[in-house]
Design an enzyme around this catalytic site. Structure first.
Site, PDB file in Angstrom:
ATOM      1  N   SER A 182       0.559  14.745 -15.374  1.00  0.00           N
ATOM      2  CA  SER A 182      -0.503  14.577 -16.372  1.00  0.00           C
ATOM      3  C   SER A 182      -0.735  15.898 -17.080  1.00  0.00           C
ATOM      4  O   SER A 182      -0.555  16.980 -16.502  1.00  0.00           O
ATOM      5  CB  SER A 182      -1.802  14.129 -15.694  1.00  0.00           C
ATOM      6  OG  SER A 182      -2.901  14.211 -16.585  1.00  0.00           O
ATOM      7  N   LYS A 196      -1.637  16.060  -9.500  1.00  0.00           N
ATOM      8  CA  LYS A 196      -0.617  15.857 -10.524  1.00  0.00           C
ATOM      9  C   LYS A 196       0.278  17.087 -10.690  1.00  0.00           C
ATOM     10  O   LYS A 196       1.468  16.966 -11.017  1.00  0.00           O
ATOM     11  CB  LYS A 196      -1.269  15.480 -11.855  1.00  0.00           C
ATOM     12  CG  LYS A 196      -1.901  14.089 -11.859  1.00  0.00           C
ATOM     13  CD  LYS A 196      -0.872  13.008 -11.589  1.00  0.00           C
ATOM     14  CE  LYS A 196      -1.432  11.613 -11.761  1.00  0.00           C
ATOM     15  NZ  LYS A 196      -0.426  10.557 -11.543  1.00  0.00           N
ATOM     16  N   TYR A 247      -7.683  15.789  -9.216  1.00  0.00           N
ATOM     17  CA  TYR A 247      -6.621  15.067  -9.910  1.00  0.00           C
ATOM     18  C   TYR A 247      -5.601  16.046 -10.489  1.00  0.00           C
ATOM     19  O   TYR A 247      -4.379  15.827 -10.397  1.00  0.00           O
ATOM     20  CB  TYR A 247      -7.237  14.215 -11.016  1.00  0.00           C
ATOM     21  CG  TYR A 247      -6.283  13.333 -11.770  1.00  0.00           C
ATOM     22  CD1 TYR A 247      -5.847  12.126 -11.223  1.00  0.00           C
ATOM     23  CD2 TYR A 247      -5.838  13.672 -13.043  1.00  0.00           C
ATOM     24  CE1 TYR A 247      -4.991  11.292 -11.932  1.00  0.00           C
ATOM     25  CE2 TYR A 247      -4.979  12.845 -13.760  1.00  0.00           C
ATOM     26  CZ  TYR A 247      -4.556  11.654 -13.193  1.00  0.00           C
ATOM     27  OH  TYR A 247      -3.711  10.835 -13.900  1.00  0.00           O
ATOM     28  N   ALA A 248      -6.095  17.148 -11.078  1.00  0.00           N
ATOM     29  CA  ALA A 248      -5.189  18.154 -11.630  1.00  0.00           C
ATOM     30  C   ALA A 248      -4.286  18.721 -10.547  1.00  0.00           C
ATOM     31  O   ALA A 248      -3.082  18.915 -10.753  1.00  0.00           O
ATOM     32  CB  ALA A 248      -5.998  19.275 -12.295  1.00  0.00           C
ATOM     33  N   ASP A 292       0.875  -1.164   0.000  1.00  0.00           N
ATOM     34  CA  ASP A 292       0.000   0.000   0.000  1.00  0.00           C
ATOM     35  C   ASP A 292       0.914   1.215   0.000  1.00  0.00           C
ATOM     36  O   ASP A 292       1.555   1.524   1.012  1.00  0.00           O
ATOM     37  CB  ASP A 292      -0.892  -0.017   1.246  1.00  0.00           C
ATOM     38  CG  ASP A 292      -1.837   1.175   1.304  1.00  0.00           C
ATOM     39  OD1 ASP A 292      -1.636   2.146   0.555  1.00  0.00           O
ATOM     40  OD2 ASP A 292      -2.774   1.151   2.136  1.00  0.00           O
ATOM     41  N   VAL A 293       1.001   1.915  -1.126  1.00  0.00           N
ATOM     42  CA  VAL A 293       1.978   2.994  -1.260  1.00  0.00           C
ATOM     43  C   VAL A 293       1.592   4.248  -0.498  1.00  0.00           C
ATOM     44  O   VAL A 293       2.305   5.261  -0.558  1.00  0.00           O
ATOM     45  CB  VAL A 293       2.257   3.326  -2.745  1.00  0.00           C
ATOM     46  CG1 VAL A 293       3.003   2.191  -3.425  1.00  0.00           C
ATOM     47  CG2 VAL A 293       0.963   3.656  -3.482  1.00  0.00           C
TER      48      VAL A 293
END
Length: 269
Positions: free
Chosen positions: A160, A179, A175-176, A81-82
């Site tokens: 991304s 990333k 998410y933006a 589990d990172v």
């Protein structure tokens, strides 16, 4: 006659040479159609030994067995589990003991999120940040220590085009933000670990033909996304794995703190 410029050039060090046997650590290798798995095969073909990390132990170990049998390199797989520093530390110790010198790390593990900004909950925000940005930090810190101790290393963070555009065809603001944070993280790592012979860079793909954007792409969706690029197609995992292979190579030792876009001309910057 020896000129001053010739003398200056002869004194420049190109950095430490790679050992004959070297290891790359890859996270996020569980998906059968993912970037991590494609990169594992590419690097193994080039002679890299591999430490493979997936959330499920069986996925990582099965891939390690497949890699070892097909390419004759040494590969070890481990379920991690990172988002857990204790599990990452255990994996780092096991890989350092069981594999040749760890020279490279590519952080591919992450999650997407299509939740819009006004709809996102605290839990969803934390999930996206933890599994993308925090996980990349924890893995980089653990394996970066090993590389710095050895005076040689290459680290890759997966950003991304969503971070550059503020949103994408599937994932939204959370998410933006995560990333974009990876770009800042790699730049900071590049500055702090550079004196120890370690480079750190980000790769920033556009849409890639994997399952991360809400499942496998159908032909209509693939063509529509490809039409928005200068080259008329979206990326495939091999586009990203080839870039990663270059950035972790011995010859890329003077490239650090950079973000390399892989988007077919979807976005210029």
């Amino acid at each position: 006659m020896t000129t001053s410029s010739t003398r200056a050039q002869s004194s420049i060090s190109l950095g430490p040479a790679f050992p004959a046997e070297r290891t790359a650590i890859l996270t996020g290798v569980g998906s059968a159609n993912g970037i991590g798995r494609h990169t594992a095969h590419r690097l193994a073909r080039s002679g890299w030994n591999l430490g493979l990390i997936a959330r499920r132990s069986g996925e990582a170990q099965d891939l390690a067995s497949e890699i070892t049998e097909e390419y004759g390199v040494t590969a070890l797989g481990r379920g991690v589990d990172v988002t857990r520093s204790d599990q990452i530390a255990e994996a780092a110790a096991a890989f350092e003991a069981g594999l040749p010198q760890i020279v490279a790390l590519a952080n591919f593990a992450g999650v997407s999120s299509s939740t819009t900004y006004f709809e996102i909950t605290d839990d969803e925000w934390a999930r996206v940040m933890t599994n993308n940005l925090t996980a990349t930090h924890l893995v980089t810190q653990a394996f970066g220590r090993i590389m710095a101790k050895n005076g040689l290393g290459r680290i890759i963070g997966l950003s991304s085009v969503t971070a550059q555009k503020g949103g994408g065809t599937f994932s939204k603001t959370a998410y933006a933000a995560a990333k974009a944070g990876i770009v800042g993280l790699m730049r900071g790592v590049a500055l702090e670990l550079g004196p120890h012979g370690v480079t750190a860079n980000s790769v920033s793909p556009g849409p890639v033909d994997t399952d991360i954007m809400g499942g496998p792409l159908d032909d209509e969706r693939r063509e529509a996304m490809g039409a928005a690029t200068a080259l008329g197609r979206i990326s495939v995992p091999e586009d990203v794995s080839a870039t990663v292979e270059f950035l972790i190579s011995e010859g890329a030792g003077h490239i650090t703190g950079q973000t390399l876009s892989i988007n077919g001309g979807l976005y210029f910057h």
